[in-house]
Design a protein around this motif. Sequence first.
Motif, PDB file in Angstrom:
ATOM      1  N   PRO A  62       0.819  -1.219   0.000  1.00 33.08           N
ATOM      2  CA  PRO A  62       0.000   0.000   0.000  1.00 33.08           C
ATOM      3  C   PRO A  62       0.851   1.267   0.000  1.00 33.08           C
ATOM      4  O   PRO A  62       1.726   1.450   0.848  1.00 33.08           O
ATOM      5  CB  PRO A  62      -0.815  -0.137   1.287  1.00 33.08           C
ATOM      6  CG  PRO A  62      -0.940  -1.613   1.498  1.00 33.08           C
ATOM      7  CD  PRO A  62       0.386  -2.157   1.071  1.00 33.08           C
ATOM      8  N   THR A  63       0.554   2.165  -0.933  1.00 29.79           N
ATOM      9  CA  THR A  63       1.381   3.359  -1.127  1.00 29.79           C
ATOM     10  C   THR A  63       1.224   4.360   0.003  1.00 29.79           C
ATOM     11  O   THR A  63       2.158   5.097   0.320  1.00 29.79           O
ATOM     12  CB  THR A  63       1.028   4.002  -2.487  1.00 29.79           C
ATOM     13  OG1 THR A  63       1.252   3.030  -3.521  1.00 29.79           O
ATOM     14  CG2 THR A  63       1.883   5.218  -2.766  1.00 29.79           C
ATOM     15  N   TYR A  64       0.056   4.401   0.639  1.00 31.18           N
ATOM     16  CA  TYR A  64      -0.131   5.382   1.714  1.00 31.18           C
ATOM     17  C   TYR A  64       0.844   5.135   2.856  1.00 31.18           C
ATOM     18  O   TYR A  64       1.261   6.080   3.553  1.00 31.18           O
ATOM     19  CB  TYR A  64      -1.583   5.373   2.215  1.00 31.18           C
ATOM     20  CG  TYR A  64      -1.979   4.217   3.104  1.00 31.18           C
ATOM     21  CD1 TYR A  64      -1.921   4.316   4.489  1.00 31.18           C
ATOM     22  CD2 TYR A  64      -2.439   3.017   2.558  1.00 31.18           C
ATOM     23  CE1 TYR A  64      -2.299   3.268   5.312  1.00 31.18           C
ATOM     24  CE2 TYR A  64      -2.820   1.959   3.361  1.00 31.18           C
ATOM     25  CZ  TYR A  64      -2.748   2.080   4.734  1.00 31.18           C
ATOM     26  OH  TYR A  64      -3.114   1.034   5.536  1.00 31.18           O
ATOM     27  N   VAL A  65       1.243   3.887   3.070  1.00 31.02           N
ATOM     28  CA  VAL A  65       2.213   3.575   4.118  1.00 31.02           C
ATOM     29  C   VAL A  65       3.616   4.006   3.690  1.00 31.02           C
ATOM     30  O   VAL A  65       4.388   4.554   4.490  1.00 31.02           O
ATOM     31  CB  VAL A  65       2.192   2.068   4.453  1.00 31.02           C
ATOM     32  CG1 VAL A  65       3.244   1.739   5.514  1.00 31.02           C
ATOM     33  CG2 VAL A  65       0.818   1.649   4.943  1.00 31.02           C
ATOM     34  N   LYS A  66       3.947   3.777   2.419  1.00 29.45           N
ATOM     35  CA  LYS A  66       5.255   4.205   1.919  1.00 29.45           C
ATOM     36  C   LYS A  66       5.445   5.711   2.064  1.00 29.45           C
ATOM     37  O   LYS A  66       6.553   6.188   2.302  1.00 29.45           O
ATOM     38  CB  LYS A  66       5.410   3.820   0.440  1.00 29.45           C
ATOM     39  CG  LYS A  66       5.978   2.439   0.204  1.00 29.45           C
ATOM     40  CD  LYS A  66       6.467   2.315  -1.225  1.00 29.45           C
ATOM     41  CE  LYS A  66       7.195   0.994  -1.423  1.00 29.45           C
ATOM     42  NZ  LYS A  66       7.759   0.884  -2.795  1.00 29.45           N
ATOM     43  N   LEU A  67       4.362   6.455   1.877  1.00 26.48           N
ATOM     44  CA  LEU A  67       4.458   7.915   1.924  1.00 26.48           C
ATOM     45  C   LEU A  67       4.407   8.478   3.336  1.00 26.48           C
ATOM     46  O   LEU A  67       4.513   9.687   3.520  1.00 26.48           O
ATOM     47  CB  LEU A  67       3.330   8.537   1.091  1.00 26.48           C
ATOM     48  CG  LEU A  67       3.406   8.333  -0.424  1.00 26.48           C
ATOM     49  CD1 LEU A  67       2.210   8.959  -1.106  1.00 26.48           C
ATOM     50  CD2 LEU A  67       4.691   8.916  -0.983  1.00 26.48           C
ATOM     51  N   ASP A  68       4.259   7.631   4.316  1.00 19.08           N
ATOM     52  CA  ASP A  68       4.189   8.077   5.703  1.00 19.08           C
ATOM     53  C   ASP A  68       5.592   8.052   6.317  1.00 19.08           C
ATOM     54  O   ASP A  68       5.903   7.246   7.191  1.00 19.08           O
ATOM     55  CB  ASP A  68       3.234   7.191   6.489  1.00 19.08           C
ATOM     56  CG  ASP A  68       2.924   7.766   7.873  1.00 19.08           C
ATOM     57  OD1 ASP A  68       3.228   8.954   8.103  1.00 19.08           O
ATOM     58  OD2 ASP A  68       2.378   7.024   8.710  1.00 19.08           O
ATOM     59  N   CYS A  69       6.463   8.913   5.794  1.00 13.33           N
ATOM     60  CA  CYS A  69       7.843   8.989   6.257  1.00 13.33           C
ATOM     61  C   CYS A  69       8.416  10.348   5.868  1.00 13.33           C
ATOM     62  O   CYS A  69       7.775  11.124   5.163  1.00 13.33           O
ATOM     63  CB  CYS A  69       8.688   7.853   5.653  1.00 13.33           C
ATOM     64  SG  CYS A  69       8.879   7.965   3.856  1.00 13.33           S
ATOM     65  N   GLN A  70       9.628  10.625   6.321  1.00 12.30           N
ATOM     66  CA  GLN A  70      10.348  11.835   5.935  1.00 12.30           C
ATOM     67  C   GLN A  70      11.696  11.422   5.354  1.00 12.30           C
ATOM     68  O   GLN A  70      12.501  10.778   6.036  1.00 12.30           O
ATOM     69  CB  GLN A  70      10.544  12.763   7.140  1.00 12.30           C
ATOM     70  CG  GLN A  70       9.246  13.387   7.649  1.00 12.30           C
ATOM     71  CD  GLN A  70       8.657  14.381   6.646  1.00 12.30           C
ATOM     72  OE1 GLN A  70       9.227  15.429   6.387  1.00 12.30           O
ATOM     73  NE2 GLN A  70       7.490  14.040   6.095  1.00 12.30           N
ATOM     74  N   VAL A  71      11.929  11.771   4.080  1.00  9.39           N
ATOM     75  CA  VAL A  71      13.164  11.394   3.388  1.00  9.39           C
ATOM     76  C   VAL A  71      13.648  12.576   2.546  1.00  9.39           C
ATOM     77  O   VAL A  71      12.949  13.584   2.391  1.00  9.39           O
ATOM     78  CB  VAL A  71      12.951  10.157   2.485  1.00  9.39           C
ATOM     79  CG1 VAL A  71      12.584   8.933   3.306  1.00  9.39           C
ATOM     80  CG2 VAL A  71      11.875  10.427   1.427  1.00  9.39           C
ATOM     81  N   GLU A  72      14.846  12.411   1.984  1.00  6.77           N
ATOM     82  CA  GLU A  72      15.437  13.484   1.168  1.00  6.77           C
ATOM     83  C   GLU A  72      15.207  13.292  -0.324  1.00  6.77           C
ATOM     84  O   GLU A  72      15.284  14.249  -1.100  1.00  6.77           O
ATOM     85  CB  GLU A  72      16.953  13.560   1.414  1.00  6.77           C
ATOM     86  CG  GLU A  72      17.345  13.986   2.812  1.00  6.77           C
ATOM     87  CD  GLU A  72      17.307  12.836   3.801  1.00  6.77           C
ATOM     88  OE1 GLU A  72      17.823  11.751   3.466  1.00  6.77           O
ATOM     89  OE2 GLU A  72      16.738  13.014   4.899  1.00  6.77           O
TER      90      GLU A  72
END
Length: 443
Positions: A22-32
């Motif tokens: 699920p993409t919503y979980v992948k997007l629940d982070c902070q990256v560069e």
Amino acid sequence: MNPLLQQIQHGGVIGAGGAGFPTYVKLDCQVELVLANGAECEPLLYKDQVLMQRWGKELCGGMLIAMKQVGAARGVIGIKKKNADTIACLQAQLPSGIELLLMEDVYPAGDEVELVYQATGKRIPSGGLPKEIGVMVNNIESFINVFHAAQGIPVTETMITVHGEVRQPYTAWLPIGLSYREAIELAGDITSRDFIVVEGGPMMGSVTDNLDKPITKISSGLLVLPRSSRIATIKMRSEQNLRRIGKAACDQCSMCTSMCPRNLLGYPVKPHLAMRSLQVSGANNLSYALAAQACCECNLCTMWSCPEGLDPSRVCATTKRALRDEQKLLSPAQLQANTTEVHPLRDYRGVPTKRLVRRLELADYAQTKAEFRECELRVNRLYIPLSQHIGRPAVAVVKVGDRVSKGQLIGQPAPDALSVAVHASRDGIVVEVGESIVIDCQH
């Protein structure tokens, strides 16, 4: 969960063409860095090229949405240098903050670990995730679906390449729930009497002869190949036979390990030791079996490296399964402790796709590109699974007799669980509700 992530979850967005995370979980982070995987290194598949050529604006829009969500200032699209037409299309519409990473035409350039290393010079920790080194990776179609979901448009179709023993190979948007049979019929007559279908690409895909199976959100290709072909013969071996033959015939030449992309990056995977585990029992067996754990199952060892025609990749896969069942897998920290430096000859051991295509006996098919086609379909029935993703299946919100329209919610995310929504891909009447929702589209 913030409103954007809810939109993506309820829009049904998952990794398209991969494992379906699920993409919503992948997007629940902070990256560069946000990285779009457009390498498309599986022979014969053409879907990512079509998407980048024709939906580049939506791709970049989805990446910008993702970049804002994760706090990344930089976005990169990985694409092979050979795809000059696609590169030209993208360069004409790249927004500020997004750039292209031009890659060599080798297999498996599209492997997530390989792509991240080429883009950053960093390795994802063994057993870890890209976000641990400040990177979020998704494929091309997923970013396009993110763009649509942010506008309230759910996932109802997926881009598919149909190729192989068919009159007219093509790439097209097809509705989720359409049968393999109907998708293949769109390519004209099947030109082989005795055939199987590879679901996905010829390297990592699986085989089936069940043409009633439905297309799902993770479908990327349907390759019709003769049952007697090299690919079909290897993929249709029984687990018992591949292990029996491997035990008897492996001469421990170590070519599988010497050419292993993950081993060349320093990860603790040694397919030849996994093969040795077939011949050893007792206390020594575990150390050999553990050499399989970091395998990514790219299948290069089986399809390219092994001079005996054995199947180290599936031996690694079955060995990992046994280790998991026996709760003997190493922890990520233990795997990382066994990681070594990148091999000094790594850059010289990439496998050229053209040579791989010949080894796979696909050269005749590769002469025809599966060009994009607008398909006008007359669909009779759709079988839409409630589980097309990693996690809990969606929960049906329709009942038999309900009339539904394209894009209507038919399965909501399971509460308090890793789950995404499922939507009707065509208008019709619900005639069955179970593990799949069956829609009669003739009414």
